[in-house]
Motif scaffolding. Structure first.
Motif, short mmCIF file in Angstrom:
data_model
loop_
_atom_site.label_atom_id
_atom_site.label_comp_id
_atom_site.label_asym_id
_atom_site.label_seq_id
_atom_site.Cartn_x
_atom_site.Cartn_y
_atom_site.Cartn_z
N LEU A 220 0.83 -1.21 0.00
CA LEU A 220 0.00 0.00 0.00
C LEU A 220 0.87 1.26 0.00
O LEU A 220 0.63 2.20 -0.77
N GLY A 221 1.90 1.24 0.85
CA GLY A 221 2.81 2.39 0.90
C GLY A 221 3.52 2.61 -0.41
O GLY A 221 3.61 3.74 -0.91
N GLY A 222 4.03 1.54 -1.02
CA GLY A 222 4.74 1.66 -2.28
C GLY A 222 3.86 2.14 -3.41
O GLY A 222 4.29 2.92 -4.27
N LEU A 223 2.60 1.71 -3.39
CA LEU A 223 1.65 2.12 -4.43
C LEU A 223 1.41 3.63 -4.39
O LEU A 223 1.52 4.33 -5.41
N PHE A 224 1.11 4.16 -3.21
CA PHE A 224 0.84 5.59 -3.08
C PHE A 224 2.10 6.43 -3.27
O PHE A 224 2.05 7.52 -3.85
N LEU A 225 3.23 5.91 -2.79
CA LEU A 225 4.49 6.66 -2.95
C LEU A 225 4.94 6.68 -4.41
O LEU A 225 5.46 7.68 -4.89
N GLY A 226 4.74 5.56 -5.11
CA GLY A 226 5.06 5.52 -6.52
C GLY A 226 4.25 6.54 -7.29
O GLY A 226 4.75 7.22 -8.19
N TYR A 227 2.98 6.68 -6.92
CA TYR A 227 2.11 7.65 -7.58
C TYR A 227 2.50 9.07 -7.19
O TYR A 227 2.48 9.99 -8.02
N THR A 228 2.90 9.27 -5.93
CA THR A 228 3.29 10.59 -5.46
C THR A 228 4.57 11.08 -6.12
O THR A 228 4.68 12.24 -6.53
N LEU A 229 5.55 10.20 -6.24
CA LEU A 229 6.89 10.61 -6.71
C LEU A 229 7.03 10.55 -8.23
O LEU A 229 7.69 11.39 -8.83
N GLY A 230 6.43 9.54 -8.86
CA GLY A 230 6.53 9.42 -10.31
C GLY A 230 7.96 9.28 -10.79
O GLY A 230 8.86 8.89 -10.03
N SER B 265 -2.49 11.92 -3.24
CA SER B 265 -1.98 10.57 -2.98
C SER B 265 -1.20 10.52 -1.67
O SER B 265 -1.37 9.61 -0.86
N LEU B 266 -0.35 11.53 -1.46
CA LEU B 266 0.43 11.58 -0.24
C LEU B 266 -0.46 11.79 0.99
O LEU B 266 -0.25 11.17 2.03
N VAL B 267 -1.46 12.66 0.84
CA VAL B 267 -2.38 12.92 1.96
C VAL B 267 -3.12 11.64 2.34
O VAL B 267 -3.27 11.32 3.53
N VAL B 268 -3.61 10.90 1.35
CA VAL B 268 -4.32 9.65 1.62
C VAL B 268 -3.41 8.67 2.36
O VAL B 268 -3.83 8.02 3.33
N LEU B 269 -2.15 8.57 1.93
CA LEU B 269 -1.22 7.66 2.61
C LEU B 269 -0.98 8.08 4.05
O LEU B 269 -0.94 7.24 4.96
N VAL B 270 -0.84 9.38 4.28
CA VAL B 270 -0.64 9.88 5.65
C VAL B 270 -1.86 9.57 6.51
O VAL B 270 -1.72 9.13 7.67
N VAL B 271 -3.04 9.77 5.97
CA VAL B 271 -4.29 9.50 6.73
C VAL B 271 -4.38 8.02 7.06
O VAL B 271 -4.72 7.65 8.20
N ILE B 272 -4.11 7.15 6.09
CA ILE B 272 -4.16 5.71 6.33
C ILE B 272 -3.13 5.31 7.39
O ILE B 272 -3.42 4.51 8.29
N SER B 273 -1.93 5.87 7.29
CA SER B 273 -0.88 5.55 8.25
C SER B 273 -1.27 5.99 9.66
O SER B 273 -1.06 5.27 10.64
N TYR B 274 -1.87 7.18 9.76
CA TYR B 274 -2.31 7.68 11.06
C TYR B 274 -3.41 6.79 11.63
O TYR B 274 -3.42 6.49 12.83
N PHE B 275 -4.32 6.36 10.76
CA PHE B 275 -5.39 5.45 11.20
C PHE B 275 -4.80 4.15 11.76
O PHE B 275 -5.23 3.68 12.82
#
Length: 214
Positions: A169-179, A194-204
């Protein structure tokens, strides 16, 4: 970065062996292995250190070989710092998933959380640049690797499937964020989202793990 991470991981494993054994729970915990209770009591740094710890020669060989194979393809494509960012942050999101959903008493170590993140980064790039046949095909290949490995996880109870899912999950969102460097895709707004969603999921995941302790 691929070779630096590989040498560092091998060096840490040798220290494990000399310090009391790579399967000695006291040695592993002293060197930074993760359990849910350890995070709940404040050792947040254990979300990072388990990435560099391994249980056996076979364990480190499999992860080290995979890191070398994937890194030699991905790092030249995205650059050194993007590669390192995906590797480390995917490992953290994998450990957060293990913290939120895994067993309380399990000692978690290994780079497989980060490895799954690298797999999923290829998947993200294949989607972003889907007009590029090479990117599309390599994305499909690594999607296959993710699926096969997750199916194997289901057959092996000792493997932490939550860590692998979280890393992917982290790699998917980070790949999309960084390109890819130098290419203005995806648009900045989508990178930020994409980065915001990953941060929210991580915080959850972090708060879910802490609720059990509280």
């Amino acid at each position: 970065m691929t070779w630096t991470l590989l040498v560092l991981t091998i060096g840490v494993y040798l220290v494990e062996v000399l310090a009391g054994g790579s399967q000695n729970s006291n040695t592993l915990m002293t060197m930074g292995a993760m359990t849910n209770v350890s995070i709940q009591t404040g050792d947040w740094w254990r979300l990072i250190t388990p990435i560099f710890l391994h249980l056996s020669v076979f364990h480190i060989f499999m992860n080290g070989f995979t890191l070398l194979y994937v890194g030699q393809i991905l790092e030249p494509m995205i650059g050194h710092w993007r590669f390192l960012t995906i590797y480390l942050l995917s490992g953290i999101t994998g450990n957060l998933a293990s913290f939120a959903f895994g067993s309380d008493n399990t000692i978690s170590v290994g780079a497989s959380t980060s490895i799954f993140g690298l797999f999923a980064a290829f998947l993200a790039l294949g989607f972003i640049y889907r007009e590029n046949r090479f990117m599309t095909e390599i994305g499909k290949s690594f999607l296959g690797l993710i699926v096969v490995n997750l199916l194997l996880d289901l057959l092996m109870p000792s493997i932490n499937i939550w860590g692998h899912l979280g890393g992917a999950l982290g790699g998917l969102f980070l790949g999309y964020t960084l390109g890819l460097p130098g290419i203005q895709r995806p648009k900045m707004i989508f990178r930020i989202l994409s980065l915001v969603v990953l941060v929210v999921i991580s915080y959850f995941m972090y708060t879910k793990g802490m609720i059990v302790y509280g």
